[in-house]
Design a protein around this motif. Structure first.
Motif, PDB file in Angstrom:
ATOM      1  N   ILE A  71       3.414   3.769  14.964  1.00  0.00           N
ATOM      2  CA  ILE A  71       4.363   4.837  14.617  1.00  0.00           C
ATOM      3  C   ILE A  71       3.970   5.498  13.305  1.00  0.00           C
ATOM      4  CG2 ILE A  71       6.766   5.301  14.005  1.00  0.00           C
ATOM      5  CD1 ILE A  71       7.556   3.015  15.899  1.00  0.00           C
ATOM      6  N   THR A  72       3.553   4.661  12.326  1.00  0.00           N
ATOM      7  CA  THR A  72       3.139   5.201  11.018  1.00  0.00           C
ATOM      8  C   THR A  72       1.937   6.113  11.153  1.00  0.00           C
ATOM      9  OG1 THR A  72       3.960   3.192   9.917  1.00  0.00           O
ATOM     10  CG2 THR A  72       2.403   4.562   8.680  1.00  0.00           C
ATOM     11  N   TRP A  73       0.976   5.738  11.998  1.00  0.00           N
ATOM     12  CA  TRP A  73      -0.230   6.552  12.170  1.00  0.00           C
ATOM     13  C   TRP A  73       0.108   7.922  12.764  1.00  0.00           C
ATOM     14  CZ3 TRP A  73      -4.868   7.731  10.867  1.00  0.00           C
ATOM     15  CH2 TRP A  73      -5.679   8.488  11.726  1.00  0.00           C
ATOM     16  N   PHE A  74       0.941   7.907  13.796  1.00  0.00           N
ATOM     17  CA  PHE A  74       1.302   9.191  14.425  1.00  0.00           C
ATOM     18  C   PHE A  74       2.161  10.046  13.497  1.00  0.00           C
ATOM     19  CE2 PHE A  74       0.232   6.959  18.432  1.00  0.00           C
ATOM     20  CZ  PHE A  74      -0.633   7.913  18.968  1.00  0.00           C
ATOM     21  N   ALA A  75       2.924   9.383  12.615  1.00  0.00           N
ATOM     22  CA  ALA A  75       3.806  10.131  11.721  1.00  0.00           C
ATOM     23  C   ALA A  75       3.078  10.668  10.499  1.00  0.00           C
ATOM     24  CB  ALA A  75       4.972   9.239  11.269  1.00  0.00           C
ATOM     25  N   THR A  76       2.082   9.933  10.004  1.00  0.00           N
ATOM     26  CA  THR A  76       1.446  10.307   8.733  1.00  0.00           C
ATOM     27  C   THR A  76      -0.038  10.642   8.859  1.00  0.00           C
ATOM     28  OG1 THR A  76       0.846   8.015   8.183  1.00  0.00           O
ATOM     29  CG2 THR A  76       3.051   8.767   7.540  1.00  0.00           C
ATOM     30  N   ARG A  77      -0.721  10.112   9.897  1.00  0.00           N
ATOM     31  CA  ARG A  77      -2.175  10.240  10.030  1.00  0.00           C
ATOM     32  C   ARG A  77      -2.884   9.678   8.798  1.00  0.00           C
ATOM     33  NH1 ARG A  77      -3.376  11.169  15.350  1.00  0.00           N
ATOM     34  NH2 ARG A  77      -1.792  12.567  16.199  1.00  0.00           N
ATOM     35  N   ASP A  78      -2.219   8.734   8.139  1.00  0.00           N
ATOM     36  CA  ASP A  78      -2.774   8.119   6.923  1.00  0.00           C
ATOM     37  C   ASP A  78      -3.232   6.701   7.270  1.00  0.00           C
ATOM     38  OD1 ASP A  78      -3.283   6.885   4.496  1.00  0.00           O
ATOM     39  OD2 ASP A  78      -1.655   7.909   3.451  1.00  0.00           O
ATOM     40  N   LEU A  79      -4.563   6.483   7.286  1.00  0.00           N
ATOM     41  CA  LEU A  79      -5.107   5.187   7.671  1.00  0.00           C
ATOM     42  C   LEU A  79      -4.677   4.088   6.710  1.00  0.00           C
ATOM     43  CD1 LEU A  79      -6.893   3.532   9.559  1.00  0.00           C
ATOM     44  CD2 LEU A  79      -8.856   4.132   8.104  1.00  0.00           C
ATOM     45  N   ARG A  80      -4.657   4.403   5.423  1.00  0.00           N
ATOM     46  CA  ARG A  80      -4.283   3.396   4.429  1.00  0.00           C
ATOM     47  C   ARG A  80      -2.834   2.943   4.619  1.00  0.00           C
ATOM     48  NH1 ARG A  80      -6.514   1.941  -0.412  1.00  0.00           N
ATOM     49  NH2 ARG A  80      -5.094   0.953  -1.902  1.00  0.00           N
ATOM     50  N   ALA A  81      -1.944   3.906   4.864  1.00  0.00           N
ATOM     51  CA  ALA A  81      -0.541   3.555   5.088  1.00  0.00           C
ATOM     52  C   ALA A  81      -0.385   2.739   6.364  1.00  0.00           C
ATOM     53  CB  ALA A  81       0.298   4.821   5.157  1.00  0.00           C
ATOM     54  N   THR A  82      -1.178   3.094   7.378  1.00  0.00           N
ATOM     55  CA  THR A  82      -1.105   2.375   8.653  1.00  0.00           C
ATOM     56  C   THR A  82      -1.528   0.925   8.494  1.00  0.00           C
ATOM     57  OG1 THR A  82      -1.569   4.415   9.874  1.00  0.00           O
ATOM     58  CG2 THR A  82      -1.926   2.328  11.031  1.00  0.00           C
ATOM     59  N   ILE A  83      -2.654   0.708   7.823  1.00  0.00           N
ATOM     60  CA  ILE A  83      -3.150  -0.661   7.625  1.00  0.00           C
ATOM     61  C   ILE A  83      -2.222  -1.445   6.703  1.00  0.00           C
ATOM     62  CG2 ILE A  83      -5.066  -2.036   6.734  1.00  0.00           C
ATOM     63  CD1 ILE A  83      -6.977   0.065   7.691  1.00  0.00           C
ATOM     64  N   SER A  84      -1.610  -0.750   5.751  1.00  0.00           N
ATOM     65  CA  SER A  84      -0.667  -1.424   4.850  1.00  0.00           C
ATOM     66  C   SER A  84       0.497  -2.030   5.621  1.00  0.00           C
ATOM     67  CB  SER A  84      -0.136  -0.438   3.807  1.00  0.00           C
ATOM     68  OG  SER A  84      -1.177   0.024   2.970  1.00  0.00           O
ATOM     69  N   VAL A  85       0.906  -1.372   6.708  1.00  0.00           N
ATOM     70  CA  VAL A  85       1.978  -1.912   7.534  1.00  0.00           C
ATOM     71  C   VAL A  85       1.525  -3.208   8.190  1.00  0.00           C
ATOM     72  CG1 VAL A  85       3.406  -1.500   9.574  1.00  0.00           C
ATOM     73  CG2 VAL A  85       3.006   0.349   7.944  1.00  0.00           C
ATOM     74  N   ILE A  86       0.257  -3.266   8.615  1.00  0.00           N
ATOM     75  CA  ILE A  86      -0.270  -4.485   9.243  1.00  0.00           C
ATOM     76  C   ILE A  86      -0.317  -5.630   8.248  1.00  0.00           C
ATOM     77  CG2 ILE A  86      -2.267  -5.493  10.419  1.00  0.00           C
ATOM     78  CD1 ILE A  86      -2.904  -2.726  11.499  1.00  0.00           C
ATOM     79  N   VAL A  87      -0.587  -5.310   6.968  1.00  0.00           N
ATOM     80  CA  VAL A  87      -0.609  -6.347   5.935  1.00  0.00           C
ATOM     81  C   VAL A  87       0.737  -7.068   5.877  1.00  0.00           C
ATOM     82  CG1 VAL A  87      -0.820  -6.775   3.459  1.00  0.00           C
ATOM     83  CG2 VAL A  87      -2.377  -5.170   4.572  1.00  0.00           C
ATOM     84  N   VAL A  88       1.805  -6.333   6.122  1.00  0.00           N
ATOM     85  CA  VAL A  88       3.143  -6.922   6.090  1.00  0.00           C
ATOM     86  C   VAL A  88       3.294  -7.979   7.179  1.00  0.00           C
ATOM     87  CG1 VAL A  88       5.613  -6.407   6.227  1.00  0.00           C
ATOM     88  CG2 VAL A  88       4.067  -4.779   5.166  1.00  0.00           C
ATOM     89  N   ALA A  89       2.454  -7.920   8.225  1.00  0.00           N
ATOM     90  CA  ALA A  89       2.556  -8.878   9.326  1.00  0.00           C
ATOM     91  C   ALA A  89       2.155 -10.281   8.920  1.00  0.00           C
ATOM     92  CB  ALA A  89       1.678  -8.421  10.496  1.00  0.00           C
ATOM     93  N   GLY A  90       1.532 -10.435   7.771  1.00  0.00           N
ATOM     94  CA  GLY A  90       1.155 -11.771   7.309  1.00  0.00           C
ATOM     95  C   GLY A  90       2.388 -12.565   6.933  1.00  0.00           C
ATOM     96  N   ALA A  91       2.817 -13.428   7.840  1.00  0.00           N
ATOM     97  CA  ALA A  91       4.071 -14.158   7.632  1.00  0.00           C
ATOM     98  C   ALA A  91       3.841 -15.417   6.808  1.00  0.00           C
ATOM     99  CB  ALA A  91       4.677 -14.516   8.992  1.00  0.00           C
ATOM    100  N   CYS A  92       3.227 -15.239   5.617  1.00  0.00           N
ATOM    101  CA  CYS A  92       2.913 -16.406   4.797  1.00  0.00           C
ATOM    102  C   CYS A  92       4.177 -17.086   4.293  1.00  0.00           C
ATOM    103  CB  CYS A  92       2.018 -16.026   3.629  1.00  0.00           C
ATOM    104  SG  CYS A  92       2.641 -14.682   2.613  1.00  0.00           S
ATOM    105  N   GLY A  93       5.266 -16.322   4.142  1.00  0.00           N
ATOM    106  CA  GLY A  93       6.519 -16.925   3.710  1.00  0.00           C
ATOM    107  C   GLY A  93       7.048 -17.914   4.723  1.00  0.00           C
TER     108      GLY A  93
END
Length: 310
Positions: A248-270
């Motif tokens: 959704i972020t990619w289609f909304a912003t076309r910003d690769l960095r923002a898109t990958i940043s969302v994937i970083v949040v998937a790291g459920a280290c907590g």
């Protein structure tokens, strides 16, 4: 009993220190040969990820989402956009979670060791020649075992002669000694607190009540706790939601960095660190109240029972 410091995996400990120091070095810069590809960060990241890299690869090959795989995806995503400090810090948290999980498992192994060491190595058996001492492995069903006051009872059987009081708390949980006399049954793992007894052996070794408890504890060490299985399912949900949000972020912003940043949040280290930490904290709290929980499975069952009683 070994202390928690003796249980810590040295390899994991120095990897934690290495990744933490590397995160500070890369964060403060300058780094060689450049900020975009710092050699220190890349090398330390590979070393830090190595313990769970193979496990995550197997999960990926069998299309199974686990906590290790979700965090490896987050680490790779952070590195892809040049966030080396973030990647190193996630790796540090993953390694700390591994240490906490090992500590939780070692507590259960300590309990197993204590259980196995409790039974005596030798017992006294009455035979035609009188009373002889033999190894526990040499005792068979039907033998007449002589148990003196203060002895640990090594077999299940029926009292043939004598009367005494027996502490069965390790088997039944009953705090007060139980009076026994001729015809009563005694259990392996009990302690004779009164007079001498002669016990006709019914079960010994793995077939005894104590042996079955030891085997049950041993099997528990090889199976994940329900909450650990739940954490893997949570990881699947988090990663699925994160990838959907990334699209959704990619289609909304076309910003690769923002898109990958969302994937970083998937790291459920907590979730990964919180699961073993919660188990350790629960076991420590119960221990302070005078009880000992042999593993995470039993702690969860205790929580269910407490909730039902409450």
């Amino acid at each position: 009993m070994p202390t928690w410091r003796e249980h810590i995996d040295i390899n994991l400990a120095w990897r934690v220190a290495l990744c933490a120091v590397a995160a500070v070095v890369v964060g403060l810069g300058p780094t060689w040969p450049g900020h975009r590809f710092p050699a220190v960060g890349i090398i330390c990241l590979i070393i830090g990820c190595w313990p769970f890299l193979a496990e995550a690869f197997d999960d990926l090959r069998y299309a199974h989402m686990s906590m290790e795989l979700s965090m490896l995806l987050a680490i790779a995503a952070a590195a892809a956009i040049g966030e080396w400090v973030t990647a190193l810090m996630i790796t540090t948290f993953v390694l700390v979670a591994e240490i906490l999980e090992d500590l939780s498992m070692e507590r259960g192994r300590d309990a197993l060791t204590d259980l196995m060491a409790f039974l005596p190595d030798s017992v006294r058996v009455r035979c035609n020649e009188g009373i002889i001492e033999t190894t526990l492995a040499g005792v068979t069903s039907g033998d007449l075992v002589v148990i003196s006051p203060g002895d640990r009872i090594a077999v299940d059987g029926l009292v043939e002669t004598g009367a005494s009081e027996v502490d069965q708390s390790r088997i039944t949980g009953e705090p007060m000694p139980v009076a026994v006399r001729g015809g009563d049954r005694v259990l392996a793992g009990s302690v004779n607190h009164g007079g001498a007894l002669e016990v006709r052996v019914e079960h010994v070794g793995a077939n005894s009540s104590y042996g079955q408890i030891v085997e049950a504890v041993r099997s528990d060490q090889d199976s994940p706790t329900p909450v650990q299985r739940l954490s893997d399912r949570v990881a699947t949900w988090i990663v699925a939601a994160a990838f959907l949000a990334a699209v959704i972020t990619w289609f909304a912003t076309r910003d690769l960095r923002a898109t990958i940043s969302v994937i970083v949040v998937a790291g459920a280290c907590g979730v990964a660190a919180g699961t073993p930490l919660a188990i350790l904290a629960g076991m420590a709290r119960v221990a302070r109240r005078g009880a000992f929980v042999k593993g995470g499975v039993h702690l969860e069952q205790l929580g269910v029972l407490t909730g039902e009683v409450g």
